[in-house]
Motif scaffolding. Sequence first.
Motif, PDB file in Angstrom:
ATOM      1  N   GLU A   1       0.330   0.176  19.796  1.00  0.00           N
ATOM      2  CA  GLU A   1       0.553  -0.937  18.873  1.00  0.00           C
ATOM      3  C   GLU A   1       0.469  -0.416  17.448  1.00  0.00           C
ATOM      4  OE1 GLU A   1      -2.339  -4.028  19.284  1.00  0.00           O
ATOM      5  OE2 GLU A   1      -1.944  -4.294  21.423  1.00  0.00           O
ATOM      6  N   VAL A   2       1.385  -0.852  16.595  1.00  0.00           N
ATOM      7  CA  VAL A   2       1.294  -0.600  15.161  1.00  0.00           C
ATOM      8  C   VAL A   2       1.345  -1.950  14.474  1.00  0.00           C
ATOM      9  CG1 VAL A   2       2.404   0.399  13.126  1.00  0.00           C
ATOM     10  CG2 VAL A   2       2.277   1.725  15.245  1.00  0.00           C
ATOM     11  N   HIS A   3       0.308  -2.219  13.683  1.00  0.00           N
ATOM     12  CA  HIS A   3       0.183  -3.481  12.951  1.00  0.00           C
ATOM     13  C   HIS A   3       0.596  -3.233  11.507  1.00  0.00           C
ATOM     14  CE1 HIS A   3      -2.689  -5.446  15.958  1.00  0.00           C
ATOM     15  NE2 HIS A   3      -2.424  -4.246  16.453  1.00  0.00           N
TER      16      HIS A   3
ATOM     17  N   ASP B   1     -15.972   3.295  15.781  1.00  0.00           N
ATOM     18  CA  ASP B   1     -15.269   3.814  16.960  1.00  0.00           C
ATOM     19  C   ASP B   1     -13.827   4.207  16.654  1.00  0.00           C
ATOM     20  OD1 ASP B   1     -17.495   3.411  18.541  1.00  0.00           O
ATOM     21  OD2 ASP B   1     -16.884   1.375  19.112  1.00  0.00           O
ATOM     22  N   GLU B   2     -13.443   4.144  15.384  1.00  0.00           N
ATOM     23  CA  GLU B   2     -12.050   4.394  15.017  1.00  0.00           C
ATOM     24  C   GLU B   2     -11.954   5.561  14.050  1.00  0.00           C
ATOM     25  OE1 GLU B   2      -9.493   0.858  15.542  1.00  0.00           O
ATOM     26  OE2 GLU B   2     -11.096  -0.109  14.409  1.00  0.00           O
ATOM     27  N   VAL B   3     -10.713   5.861  13.641  1.00  0.00           N
ATOM     28  CA  VAL B   3     -10.462   6.953  12.707  1.00  0.00           C
ATOM     29  C   VAL B   3      -9.689   6.377  11.525  1.00  0.00           C
ATOM     30  CG1 VAL B   3      -9.359   9.200  12.384  1.00  0.00           C
ATOM     31  CG2 VAL B   3     -10.399   8.629  14.593  1.00  0.00           C
ATOM     32  N   LEU B   4     -10.193   6.622  10.320  1.00  0.00           N
ATOM     33  CA  LEU B   4      -9.524   6.172   9.100  1.00  0.00           C
ATOM     34  C   LEU B   4      -8.724   7.339   8.532  1.00  0.00           C
ATOM     35  CD1 LEU B   4      -9.009   4.094   6.844  1.00  0.00           C
ATOM     36  CD2 LEU B   4     -11.127   4.893   5.777  1.00  0.00           C
ATOM     37  N   VAL B   5      -7.418   7.108   8.362  1.00  0.00           N
ATOM     38  CA  VAL B   5      -6.520   8.124   7.817  1.00  0.00           C
ATOM     39  C   VAL B   5      -6.059   7.646   6.442  1.00  0.00           C
ATOM     40  CG1 VAL B   5      -4.399   9.441   8.165  1.00  0.00           C
ATOM     41  CG2 VAL B   5      -5.744   8.709  10.145  1.00  0.00           C
ATOM     42  N   THR B   6      -6.265   8.479   5.436  1.00  0.00           N
ATOM     43  CA  THR B   6      -5.823   8.178   4.077  1.00  0.00           C
ATOM     44  C   THR B   6      -4.600   9.040   3.784  1.00  0.00           C
ATOM     45  OG1 THR B   6      -8.102   7.727   3.415  1.00  0.00           O
ATOM     46  CG2 THR B   6      -6.508   8.132   1.648  1.00  0.00           C
ATOM     47  N   LEU B   7      -3.509   8.373   3.418  1.00  0.00           N
ATOM     48  CA  LEU B   7      -2.239   9.054   3.181  1.00  0.00           C
ATOM     49  C   LEU B   7      -1.712   8.743   1.787  1.00  0.00           C
ATOM     50  CD1 LEU B   7      -0.631   7.902   6.534  1.00  0.00           C
ATOM     51  CD2 LEU B   7      -1.493  10.195   6.073  1.00  0.00           C
TER      52      LEU B   7
ATOM     53  N   TYR C   1      -3.457   3.338   4.134  1.00  0.00           N
ATOM     54  CA  TYR C   1      -4.636   3.634   4.954  1.00  0.00           C
ATOM     55  C   TYR C   1      -4.364   3.159   6.367  1.00  0.00           C
ATOM     56  CZ  TYR C   1      -6.187   3.925   0.209  1.00  0.00           C
ATOM     57  OH  TYR C   1      -6.271   4.262  -1.116  1.00  0.00           O
ATOM     58  N   HIS C   2      -4.555   4.028   7.330  1.00  0.00           N
ATOM     59  CA  HIS C   2      -4.345   3.690   8.736  1.00  0.00           C
ATOM     60  C   HIS C   2      -5.685   3.715   9.454  1.00  0.00           C
ATOM     61  CE1 HIS C   2       0.142   5.142   8.861  1.00  0.00           C
ATOM     62  NE2 HIS C   2      -0.070   4.184   7.968  1.00  0.00           N
TER      63      HIS C   2
ATOM     64  N   PHE D   1      -3.049  -0.588   6.245  1.00  0.00           N
ATOM     65  CA  PHE D   1      -3.616  -1.326   5.113  1.00  0.00           C
ATOM     66  C   PHE D   1      -3.160  -0.682   3.812  1.00  0.00           C
ATOM     67  CE2 PHE D   1      -6.369  -2.060   8.684  1.00  0.00           C
ATOM     68  CZ  PHE D   1      -6.664  -3.412   8.589  1.00  0.00           C
ATOM     69  N   LEU D   2      -3.011  -1.507   2.789  1.00  0.00           N
ATOM     70  CA  LEU D   2      -2.676  -1.011   1.455  1.00  0.00           C
ATOM     71  C   LEU D   2      -3.922  -0.869   0.594  1.00  0.00           C
ATOM     72  CD1 LEU D   2       0.563  -3.088   0.767  1.00  0.00           C
ATOM     73  CD2 LEU D   2       0.331  -0.812   1.820  1.00  0.00           C
ATOM     74  N   ASP D   3      -5.040  -1.405   1.070  1.00  0.00           N
ATOM     75  CA  ASP D   3      -6.307  -1.386   0.347  1.00  0.00           C
ATOM     76  C   ASP D   3      -7.347  -0.626   1.168  1.00  0.00           C
ATOM     77  OD1 ASP D   3      -8.176  -2.621  -1.796  1.00  0.00           O
ATOM     78  OD2 ASP D   3      -9.104  -3.182   0.116  1.00  0.00           O
ATOM     79  N   GLU D   4      -7.955   0.379   0.559  1.00  0.00           N
ATOM     80  CA  GLU D   4      -8.921   1.204   1.284  1.00  0.00           C
ATOM     81  C   GLU D   4     -10.135   0.401   1.741  1.00  0.00           C
ATOM     82  OE1 GLU D   4     -11.099   5.536   0.869  1.00  0.00           O
ATOM     83  OE2 GLU D   4     -10.455   4.512  -0.953  1.00  0.00           O
ATOM     84  N   GLY D   5     -10.623  -0.499   0.903  1.00  0.00           N
ATOM     85  CA  GLY D   5     -11.783  -1.313   1.276  1.00  0.00           C
ATOM     86  C   GLY D   5     -11.495  -2.183   2.482  1.00  0.00           C
ATOM     87  N   ALA D   6     -10.310  -2.785   2.517  1.00  0.00           N
ATOM     88  CA  ALA D   6      -9.922  -3.615   3.660  1.00  0.00           C
ATOM     89  C   ALA D   6      -9.824  -2.771   4.929  1.00  0.00           C
ATOM     90  CB  ALA D   6      -8.596  -4.322   3.382  1.00  0.00           C
ATOM     91  N   ALA D   7      -9.301  -1.562   4.797  1.00  0.00           N
ATOM     92  CA  ALA D   7      -9.208  -0.672   5.959  1.00  0.00           C
ATOM     93  C   ALA D   7     -10.593  -0.292   6.477  1.00  0.00           C
ATOM     94  CB  ALA D   7      -8.430   0.589   5.586  1.00  0.00           C
ATOM     95  N   MET D   8     -11.493   0.017   5.567  1.00  0.00           N
ATOM     96  CA  MET D   8     -12.857   0.385   5.965  1.00  0.00           C
ATOM     97  C   MET D   8     -13.551  -0.787   6.664  1.00  0.00           C
ATOM     98  SD  MET D   8     -15.056   2.869   6.010  1.00  0.00           S
ATOM     99  CE  MET D   8     -14.620   4.048   4.754  1.00  0.00           C
TER     100      MET D   8
END
Length: 129
Positions: free
Chosen positions: A32-34, A77-83, A99-100, A115-122
């Motif tokens: 799935e890609v959201h 439990d996830e991985v945050l990728v910053t691109l 941010y994925h 996500f376009l916002d790092e805080g929201a992704a975190m």
Amino acid sequence: MPTASQLVEEAYRAWNARGPRAFVEFATETLEVHDAPEVPDAQVWVGREAIVARLEDIVASTGGRWADIEAVQPVGDEVLVTLTLRLDRDSPTTLGSVYHVVSVDGDRIARVRVFLDEGAAMRAALRNP
């Protein structure tokens, strides 16, 4: 067996080197890609072929053909990728950061939330809905 972060980093490097089809080789069949919530008509894309088509469409519409992988870090439990998106590998022109939040199931990527916002992704990674 690689860690989740190592698997994710390898998948993103493959995407840069060989395109979206190389990325989905690291994924479950039901990946799935959201879309980012801020994107008009944001959707959830399911299945490898649908996701390759979506990623190719994004590249065509933005012109971005390269993503600098700034960070790959476990969060909960996830991985945050910053691109940082670029027109191409050697381009000085950046298109912005994205941010994925990536979920891994065994040795496969199962979900990517954009996500376009790092805080929201975190926050999303820590909630893991």
